[in-house]
Design a protein around this motif. Sequence first.
Motif, PDB file in Angstrom:
ATOM      1  N   LEU A 114      13.966   2.904  64.866  1.00  0.00           N
ATOM      2  CA  LEU A 114      14.754   4.055  64.425  1.00  0.00           C
ATOM      3  C   LEU A 114      13.921   5.331  64.512  1.00  0.00           C
ATOM      4  CD1 LEU A 114      16.784   2.703  61.363  1.00  0.00           C
ATOM      5  CD2 LEU A 114      17.475   2.877  63.761  1.00  0.00           C
ATOM      6  N   ASP A 115      12.634   5.228  64.194  1.00  0.00           N
ATOM      7  CA  ASP A 115      11.746   6.388  64.317  1.00  0.00           C
ATOM      8  C   ASP A 115      11.583   6.813  65.772  1.00  0.00           C
ATOM      9  OD1 ASP A 115      11.364   6.504  61.595  1.00  0.00           O
ATOM     10  OD2 ASP A 115       9.466   5.399  61.620  1.00  0.00           O
ATOM     11  N   LYS A 116      11.612   5.836  66.686  1.00  0.00           N
ATOM     12  CA  LYS A 116      11.412   6.123  68.106  1.00  0.00           C
ATOM     13  C   LYS A 116      12.681   6.621  68.793  1.00  0.00           C
ATOM     14  CE  LYS A 116       9.152   2.966  70.501  1.00  0.00           C
ATOM     15  NZ  LYS A 116       7.992   3.657  71.090  1.00  0.00           N
ATOM     16  N   ALA A 117      13.812   6.572  68.108  1.00  0.00           N
ATOM     17  CA  ALA A 117      15.102   6.896  68.734  1.00  0.00           C
ATOM     18  C   ALA A 117      15.304   8.406  68.832  1.00  0.00           C
ATOM     19  CB  ALA A 117      16.235   6.242  67.958  1.00  0.00           C
ATOM     20  N   ARG A 118      14.481   9.062  69.626  1.00  0.00           N
ATOM     21  CA  ARG A 118      14.519  10.524  69.723  1.00  0.00           C
ATOM     22  C   ARG A 118      15.777  11.017  70.437  1.00  0.00           C
ATOM     23  NH1 ARG A 118       9.249   8.936  70.931  1.00  0.00           N
ATOM     24  NH2 ARG A 118       7.707   9.521  69.348  1.00  0.00           N
ATOM     25  N   LEU A 119      16.207  10.296  71.463  1.00  0.00           N
ATOM     26  CA  LEU A 119      17.408  10.718  72.190  1.00  0.00           C
ATOM     27  C   LEU A 119      18.643  10.627  71.302  1.00  0.00           C
ATOM     28  CD1 LEU A 119      16.765   9.017  75.661  1.00  0.00           C
ATOM     29  CD2 LEU A 119      16.338  11.397  74.999  1.00  0.00           C
ATOM     30  N   PHE A 120      18.698   9.592  70.471  1.00  0.00           N
ATOM     31  CA  PHE A 120      19.822   9.473  69.540  1.00  0.00           C
ATOM     32  C   PHE A 120      19.824  10.628  68.547  1.00  0.00           C
ATOM     33  CE2 PHE A 120      21.291   8.220  65.314  1.00  0.00           C
ATOM     34  CZ  PHE A 120      22.627   7.971  65.590  1.00  0.00           C
ATOM     35  N   ARG A 121      18.658  10.960  68.010  1.00  0.00           N
ATOM     36  CA  ARG A 121      18.605  12.045  67.029  1.00  0.00           C
ATOM     37  C   ARG A 121      18.995  13.381  67.648  1.00  0.00           C
ATOM     38  NH1 ARG A 121      14.027   9.238  65.276  1.00  0.00           N
ATOM     39  NH2 ARG A 121      12.598  10.670  66.319  1.00  0.00           N
ATOM     40  N   ARG A 122      18.688  13.569  68.916  1.00  0.00           N
ATOM     41  CA  ARG A 122      19.016  14.837  69.570  1.00  0.00           C
ATOM     42  C   ARG A 122      20.495  14.948  69.923  1.00  0.00           C
ATOM     43  NH1 ARG A 122      14.704  15.584  74.339  1.00  0.00           N
ATOM     44  NH2 ARG A 122      16.053  17.395  74.767  1.00  0.00           N
ATOM     45  N   THR A 123      21.138  13.815  70.218  1.00  0.00           N
ATOM     46  CA  THR A 123      22.512  13.865  70.729  1.00  0.00           C
ATOM     47  C   THR A 123      23.520  13.057  69.922  1.00  0.00           C
ATOM     48  OG1 THR A 123      22.236  11.929  72.155  1.00  0.00           O
ATOM     49  CG2 THR A 123      21.578  14.069  73.065  1.00  0.00           C
ATOM     50  N   GLY A 124      23.061  12.025  69.208  1.00  0.00           N
ATOM     51  CA  GLY A 124      23.974  11.117  68.517  1.00  0.00           C
ATOM     52  C   GLY A 124      24.729  10.201  69.457  1.00  0.00           C
ATOM     53  N   CYS A 125      24.234  10.044  70.695  1.00  0.00           N
ATOM     54  CA  CYS A 125      25.022   9.383  71.742  1.00  0.00           C
ATOM     55  C   CYS A 125      24.344   8.154  72.344  1.00  0.00           C
ATOM     56  CB  CYS A 125      25.322  10.400  72.848  1.00  0.00           C
ATOM     57  SG  CYS A 125      26.672   9.937  73.946  1.00  0.00           S
ATOM     58  N   PHE A 126      23.245   7.691  71.768  1.00  0.00           N
ATOM     59  CA  PHE A 126      22.480   6.620  72.401  1.00  0.00           C
ATOM     60  C   PHE A 126      22.397   5.379  71.520  1.00  0.00           C
ATOM     61  CE2 PHE A 126      21.145  10.286  74.742  1.00  0.00           C
ATOM     62  CZ  PHE A 126      20.843   9.821  76.010  1.00  0.00           C
ATOM     63  N   HIS A 127      22.456   4.219  72.182  1.00  0.00           N
ATOM     64  CA  HIS A 127      22.123   2.948  71.546  1.00  0.00           C
ATOM     65  C   HIS A 127      20.641   2.662  71.773  1.00  0.00           C
ATOM     66  CE1 HIS A 127      26.280   1.771  70.682  1.00  0.00           C
ATOM     67  NE2 HIS A 127      26.593   2.275  71.859  1.00  0.00           N
ATOM     68  N   VAL A 128      20.089   1.842  70.893  1.00  0.00           N
ATOM     69  CA  VAL A 128      18.668   1.514  70.945  1.00  0.00           C
ATOM     70  C   VAL A 128      18.506   0.005  71.069  1.00  0.00           C
ATOM     71  CG1 VAL A 128      16.490   1.590  69.676  1.00  0.00           C
ATOM     72  CG2 VAL A 128      18.063   3.522  69.551  1.00  0.00           C
ATOM     73  N   ALA A 129      17.548  -0.415  71.892  1.00  0.00           N
ATOM     74  CA  ALA A 129      17.201  -1.834  71.997  1.00  0.00           C
ATOM     75  C   ALA A 129      15.692  -1.958  72.124  1.00  0.00           C
ATOM     76  CB  ALA A 129      17.888  -2.481  73.199  1.00  0.00           C
ATOM     77  N   ALA A 130      15.124  -2.959  71.462  1.00  0.00           N
ATOM     78  CA  ALA A 130      13.682  -3.194  71.541  1.00  0.00           C
ATOM     79  C   ALA A 130      13.415  -4.690  71.491  1.00  0.00           C
ATOM     80  CB  ALA A 130      12.949  -2.497  70.398  1.00  0.00           C
ATOM     81  N   ILE A 131      12.353  -5.101  72.160  1.00  0.00           N
ATOM     82  CA  ILE A 131      11.868  -6.479  72.079  1.00  0.00           C
ATOM     83  C   ILE A 131      10.462  -6.432  71.508  1.00  0.00           C
ATOM     84  CG2 ILE A 131      11.139  -8.498  73.413  1.00  0.00           C
ATOM     85  CD1 ILE A 131      13.462  -8.030  75.255  1.00  0.00           C
TER      86      ILE A 131
END
Length: 234
Positions: A114-131
């Motif tokens: 969630l901390d790394k989700a910079r694109l989401f914070r800027r736009t509110g338009c991105f999903h995040v996935a991590a392994i």
Amino acid sequence: MSSIIANVNAKRISIVQGDIVDFIDEVATEVKVSIYIDGMLVNIFSTSPYRLLELGLGYILAHKFNILDERYIRVQGTDIYIENVTKAFNECKLKEENVKVPKDTVFQVFREILDKARLFRRTGCFHVAAIAKLSGDIIDFVEDISRLCAFYKVIGGAYRKGVDLGKTFIVMSSRASSSIVEGIANVCIPIAVFRGAPTLNAIEVSNRFSITLIAHMREGRANIYTKPERILYA
């Protein structure tokens, strides 16, 4: 290839203050990507315009295809061409005793992505996935406008790094759908964590393939729907 984010002119309306303000907003861009396997069109996705090789690689792995070498994947513009693949018919045999992860590690990785989700914070338009490894080290991280493409890209990225996916867990910001859980089973990831809710079919698929399914993930709480034996509480 276009940029991932674009600036657009917009107007913001305030009901409280009763005014309209001009401003520049940041919005996500998307492209239509076609995937061809041995010359045949198999799918078209709307996705963020980056990491298309990983998208193609993750797609074939999640659909139980074998590929000899990633050199057989060619990206040309927004088309992905994949050759020399064969269908795999074996199923993963996941055993609970082989994979354990402390609950604190799961929450730690959740906070980190969630901390790394910079694109989401800027736009509110991105999903995040991590392994992540069972130790909590994040192996690969992706943001994409499509939750399915985020999944494919992170699978492809981890595979390219030579990781044993059977000793990892995946964390996603989306809901848990049966199609994504089936893909997780096909690449032998034993633990799947979702911020959103699971569907009944996703729970049934998790049971069938012995996947530990965690959903409704929030800071400090989560629901475990299947195979809780893999989560260490001490």
